[in-house]
Design an enzyme around this catalytic site. Structure first.
Site, PDB file in Angstrom:
ATOM      1  N   LYS A   1      39.690  45.972  54.454  1.00  0.00           N
ATOM      2  CA  LYS A   1      39.426  45.421  52.945  1.00  0.00           C
ATOM      3  C   LYS A   1      39.222  46.940  52.200  1.00  0.00           C
ATOM      4  O   LYS A   1      38.819  47.906  52.702  1.00  0.00           O
ATOM      5  CB  LYS A   1      38.075  44.823  52.816  1.00  0.00           C
ATOM      6  CG  LYS A   1      37.933  44.240  51.534  1.00  0.00           C
ATOM      7  CD  LYS A   1      36.558  43.256  51.486  1.00  0.00           C
ATOM      8  CE  LYS A   1      36.272  42.834  50.011  1.00  0.00           C
ATOM      9  NZ  LYS A   1      35.230  41.828  50.103  1.00  0.00           N
TER      10      LYS A   1
ATOM     11  N   SER B   1      35.586  37.316  47.791  1.00  0.00           N
ATOM     12  CA  SER B   1      36.635  38.397  47.411  1.00  0.00           C
ATOM     13  C   SER B   1      37.277  38.958  48.678  1.00  0.00           C
ATOM     14  O   SER B   1      38.295  39.694  48.283  1.00  0.00           O
ATOM     15  CB  SER B   1      35.286  39.705  46.898  1.00  0.00           C
ATOM     16  OG  SER B   1      34.673  39.905  48.044  1.00  0.00           O
TER      17      SER B   1
ATOM     18  N   SER C   1      31.718  36.416  50.341  1.00  0.00           N
ATOM     19  CA  SER C   1      32.878  36.939  50.374  1.00  0.00           C
ATOM     20  C   SER C   1      33.737  37.022  51.750  1.00  0.00           C
ATOM     21  O   SER C   1      35.150  37.425  51.644  1.00  0.00           O
ATOM     22  CB  SER C   1      33.053  38.265  49.582  1.00  0.00           C
ATOM     23  OG  SER C   1      32.664  38.136  48.419  1.00  0.00           O
TER      24      SER C   1
END
Lengths: 484, 95, 474
Positions: free
Chosen positions: A77, A152, A176
């Site tokens: 990420k 997210s 997330s």
């Protein structure tokens, strides 16, 4: 097609000499080239660097080295620092920032032999539930590219679901990891707060953030957690608990395990299809020998308000460092203050601005007690609810999300509605628990849905055991989206 | 700044974020809604409840006073928007 | 109407540690700009702080030296404000649960001793250093994250000179404790001064005016003196004072307004989520307490009482603690400690300056100075020979007795031997001998000098005087 393999499958083939890490890495790179235009999971990746790591892994294996992730391509990420690679947090404000250091998890992955590659998409600064808040465009759900991936860590989930990598790391502040994993049909694990080092994870809300794996099955989540967990002298909030062999917990046996269903989770807005799927999953767990009990988490309705005060307050300070002095995309101004304002005005997206302003507001003179201090007290009550519940049950089950993936743009005008969709995932972070989402079915129109299990602090072995046992008697996790 | 509550304007100023008039109007109304929502916490009786600042109850996490190798000067400066003579250059500070 | 001033000081002191507060970068002055920096102290995205144990120990030690409590719970807070030298744009500090609270400092002022109460001494971090150019500024973050102790007094000081003496006393204590080098040139000590005035007899305080960022004690004294006069002047002319922050212009010698209360900062303090509370245990505190030493003022008084030293000598030994320690060993059991003090302050000190060494480098035992004084007092050597003996002691490290023995420097006190020297001198110098007989007392000194010369300085000068008088008088 090595890119479709799980960590354990790939590792077997690498060990047997049926495949090389170069084969697997190249296969992922080819897959990215083939499908990522539709998905936008990867913000950037460096094929030459990935292949060089793969070659090094192959050489190490040839020299007799054995490491838990030797040669396995793992995507990161864009909020986790990797030395020599971009770190943008899917924001414009970082400009062409290139990290001069490795996050502790990055170092642990390297030590375990992984091929650390790619910067995957996310909501800007991990603020959001749909990855629509990325400054580089939304990541798209591989099951329906008109829909959101969740967020997210949307890019992390999409990359795994679409087999662009073998597994990925995401971060979870209020859901997330679990929420995009549920919406994309993969496994997402949020470890207990303090289990995994946060050093090198760009902070959104420091008391809530944790890094965790997004994988194709539960065994991979256990393997990956085993690698990234553990003590780190660079993180004061890291808990010095020994790291067990998580894969040893995957016995398939959950007889007598007590699983609680919170009465308060029967919320308005819970999609009947999602409810049906999770009810069926719970029934499956019961069939496997688990004891199902209703429990109460009386302060559930205050969790979202509590979360949005605490998380935004922390974020308002955490994101103050992005002002154009030492790094990032500066917009000039006549004074430092004007430069800061212009830089932050141009560099941050709207959701980030909204949260920084909210967080600044709740801390500002005259409001602290009414908002921030009160939220910290509410947090105590919410945490206490869970500690009480865990005196009666081993795990808590619920849907991961109230609905399956919605259409891109559908909720973007209404941030509050978006916040409310975090209802099942948020308390886990407030209470410092661990949680996992596993695929538990598909909606009529073919969208994945997730079952969430929550465990006590450092209860990952129980969590993984139950999730794995469920996975053994279902095949949801083996379904693959059609992207051709 | 016209379209935003004064107390929110104060927060915007503290946060050093330049907003367009349009953003101000939109954020002002959205933040108003969110603040109204979080007022829900006023229903709670928090009398005598200790605040929670950390999710885990750790104390005394310290490091010994031992030097640790750092990054090079070049690595420290390489992301800077503007440098000269080894310094990070900013618009003139006047106070 | 008569007015009085009320002053409180906030003194920021850099702690002496090897590394910074949150990271392993060197806490070192004078390095090339931005070379003692790392991701943590540069505030790069993703980094986390881990507290320096030594800084916490030195903070607790300071608390003990300032007679403060060291509470069993301390925590960290974020103080939010944007400034280019502030890498995270929040400063980590201790707001409501500092590491030490409620103490006092006793210090000499005028004829007596004054006490200023200490509200707290809390730990925080320093910021970077800005340099200003014609149209821009440059920032060096080497200093960012250096552990900084903020020592806050109650408003107990009543004048500029008193504030000045408190600061000197505080500096002496911190240097004594090895807590800080307090090097003003290196910016290791900075003060904020809070001043108000009120009519004598009024109990409530006047409007508080803060003067920020003073970097010398004499500056504090001048600024406070100026500011008190200014404030009284405003009130006398019927004006009113408002709470504000002012800047001291050292060149011009005036203060100027920086900002008023209306545009005061809103720091939005909140507990830092990255740092865990510090809850010092009894064992930990005991370990720190073991390094508590006598305070400068107490030592001065003890040196004066135990060794009958004048205040000025005691101050020399307090001011240079190592020299003071040396003196105490040297004077232990000495019959004439003042003489020992003179040797330490004059001869030893001069030699150390000459050789650029410190007392740690001295080759002979400190007790040797006591012995040397003993030899003089016992008449074994005279003070002139003693100077030579001392030089040899310093060079070789040998004991004074050994040097005297070896070089045959022992004083000649044998009257027969001395009489021979005296007769020779009288014979060789009939003029002066005659003069003395005729009542010219000073002529005796000349003859004495001749005897000393003939004996190569070893003659006991007192005995020589007596003998000459006897011979010439008979």
């Amino acid at each position: 097609m090595p890119h479709t393999l799980t960590i354990s499958q790939l590792t077997d083939k690498l060990t047997q000499g049926e495949l090389t890490s170069r084969d697997a890495t190249q296969s992922c790179l080819d897959r990215i080239a083939a499908v990522d235009d539709q998905l936008n999971a990867f913000l950037s990746h460096d094929p030459a660097d990935a292949l060089a790591q793969a070659d090094a892994a192959d050489a190490a294996r040839a020299a007799g080295e054995t490491k838990p992730l030797l040669g396995v391509p793992i995507a990161m990420k864009d909020v986790i620092a990797v030395n020599g690679h971009p770190l943008n947090c899917a924001s414009k404000i970082l400009g062409d920032f290139n990290s001069p250091y490795d996050a502790t998890v990055t170092q642990k992955l390297r030590d375990a032999g992984a091929v650390v590659f790619g910067r995957v998409n996310m909501d800007e600064f991990a603020m959001g539930s749909s990855t629509e808040n990325s400054a580089f465009g939304p990541a798209r759900n591989p099951w329906d590219t008109d829909r959101i991936s969740g967020g997210s860590s949307g890019g992390s989930a999409v990359a795994v679901a679409a087999d662009e990598c073998i597994a990925s790391l995401g971060s979870d502040t209020g859901g997330s990891i679990r929420q995009p994993a549920a919406l994309c049909g993969c496994v997402g694990l949020k470890p207990t707060y303090g289990r995994v080092s946060r050093y090198g994870l760009v902070a959104f809300a420091s008391s809530l953030d944790q890094i965790g794996p997004i994988t194709k099955d539960v065994r991979d989540a256990a393997t990956l957690l085993g690698v990234i967990a553990g003590e780190d002298p660079r993180d004061s909030t890291n808990v010095p608990e020994p790291v067990p062999d998580y894969t040893a917990a995957l016995t398939g046996d959950i007889k007598g395990m007590k699983i609680g269903l919170p009465r308060e989770y029967q919320v308005d807005g819970l999609d009947p299809e999602v409810k049906a799927a999770t009810d069926a999953a719970v029934a499956e767990l019961e069939k496997l020998g688990a004891e199902i009990k209703e429990i109460s988490l009386p302060h559930t309705e205050y969790a979202i308000a509590t979360y949005y005060i605490i998380a935004t307050a922390e974020a308002s300070a955490n994101l103050a460092r992005f002002e154009g002095v030492r790094y990032g995309a500066r917009v000039d101004g006549a004074s430092p203050e004007q430069m800061n304002r212009a830089t932050r005005g141009a560099g941050f997206g709207e959701e980030v601005k909204r949260r920084i302003i909210l967080g600044t507001y709740v801390l500002s003179s005259g409001y602290y007690d009414a908002y921030y201090l009160r939220a910290q007290k509410a947090r105590t009550l919410i945490r206490q609810d869970f500690l009480n519940a865990f005196e009666q049950v081993d795990l808590i089950a619920s849907p991961t999300t109230p609905t399956s993936a919605f259409k891109i743009g559908e909720k973007s005008g209404d941030p509050l509605q978006m916040y409310l969709s975090d209802v099942f995932t948020i308390s886990c972070n407030l209470a410092g628990l661990c949680g996992i989402s596993v695929p538990c079915g598909f909606s009529k129109i073919g969208l994945p849905m997730g079952l969430q299990l929550l465990g006590q602090p450092f209860g990952e072995p129980d969590l993984l055991r139950a999730a794995h046992a469920y996975e053994q008697v279902t095949d949801w996790h083996t379904k693959q989206p059609n992207l051709d | 700044m016209g379209n935003m509550r004064e107390d929110l304007q104060h927060a915007v100023k503290l946060a050093r974020i330049e907003l367009t008039a349009e953003e101000e109007a939109r954020l002002g109304s959205q933040l108003g809604d969110i603040l109204k929502y979080v007022d829900k916490l006023n229903e709670l009786d928090v009398e005598g409840v200790e605040p929670t600042a950390h999710a885990v109850p750790l104390t005394n996490v310290l490091r010994e006073d031992e030097p640790r190798e750092s990054i090079s000067h070049e690595a420290a400066m390489r992301n800077a928007p503007k440098t000269a003579n080894g310094l990070f250059i900013v618009p003139k500070i006047v106070e | 109407m008569e007015y009085e001033a009320v002053i409180g000081l906030e003194t920021h002191v850099q702690l002496r540690t090897r590394t910074k507060m949150w990271c392993g970068c060197a806490n070192e002055y004078g390095a090339e700009a931005n070379t003692n920096v790392c991701p943590v102290c540069l505030g790069l995205p993703g980094v986390l702080p881990v507290p320096n144990a030594e800084a916490l120990r030195k903070t607790a030690l300071t608390g003990m030296l300032l007679n403060c409590d060291v509470p069993s719970y301390a925590k960290w807070d974020r103080k939010n404000y944007f400034y280019p030298d502030n890498p995270k744009n929040y400063q980590l500090t201790q707001l409501d649960f500092p590491s030490t609270i409620e103490g006092f400092v006793d210090f000499e002022f005028g004829e007596g001793t004054e006490r200023v109460r200490i509200n707290r001494a809390h730990l925080e971090e320093d910021v970077g250093k800005s340099t200003h150019f014609a149209d821009h500024s440059g920032v060096d973050f080497n200093r960012a994250g250096v552990p900084l102790l903020e020592i806050v007094t109650e408003p107990d000081l009543t004048g500029a000179d008193m504030a000045y003496e408190y600061l000197n006393a505080l500096k002496a204590i911190l240097e004594y404790g090895g807590v800080s080098d307090c090097d003003m040139e290196k910016g290791q000590v900075r003060c904020d001064v809070n001043i108000s005035v009120r009519p004598i007899g009024q109990t409530e305080l006047g409007e508080k005016i803060e003067i920020k960022n003073m970097n010398s004690f004499s500056g504090v004294r001048r600024a406070a003196g100026y500011e008190i006069e200014r404030q009284i002047g405003v009130l006398r002319e019927g004006g009113t004072l408002v709470q504000e922050t002012r800047r001291w212009d050292d060149a011009v010698g005036i203060t100027e307004s920086m900002r008023t209360k209306e545009d005061a900062h809103d720091y939005r303090y909140f507990p830092d989520p990255d740092l865990m509370p510090h809850t010092p245990s009894e064992e930990w505190l005991a370990e720190v307490r073991a390094s508590v030493m006598e305070l400068p003022l107490a030592r001065k008084r003890r040196l004066m009482a135990d060794f009958q030293l004048p205040a000025s000598d005691a101050e020399v030994f307090v001011g240079d603690a190592a020299l003071g320690d040396y003196f105490e060993v040297a004077a232990n059991g000495a019959k004439n400690p003042k003489a020992v003090a003179n040797w330490v302050m004059n001869n030893l000190q001069a030699k150390l300056v000459e050789t650029g060494g410190s007392v740690a480098d001295v080759k002979f035992e400190a007790s040797a100075i006591g012995e040397l004084v003993g030899l003089i007092e016992g008449g074994q050597i005279n003070s002139k020979i003693a100077q030579d003996v001392f030089v040899k002691m310093f060079e070789s490290g040998k004991s004074p007795a050994a040097i005297v023995e070896e070089k045959g420097l022992s004083q000649v006190s044998d009257s027969g031997e001395l009489e021979a020297f005296c007769n020779e001198a009288i014979e060789a110098n009939p003029g002066p001998a005659e003069d003395f007989r005729n009542g010219k007392e000073t002529a005796l000194n000349f003859l004495k000098g001749q005897v000393m010369k003939a004996s190569r300085g070893k003659a006991n000068p007192q005995m020589v005087g007596e003998l000459l008088k006897n011979i010439l008088g008979s």
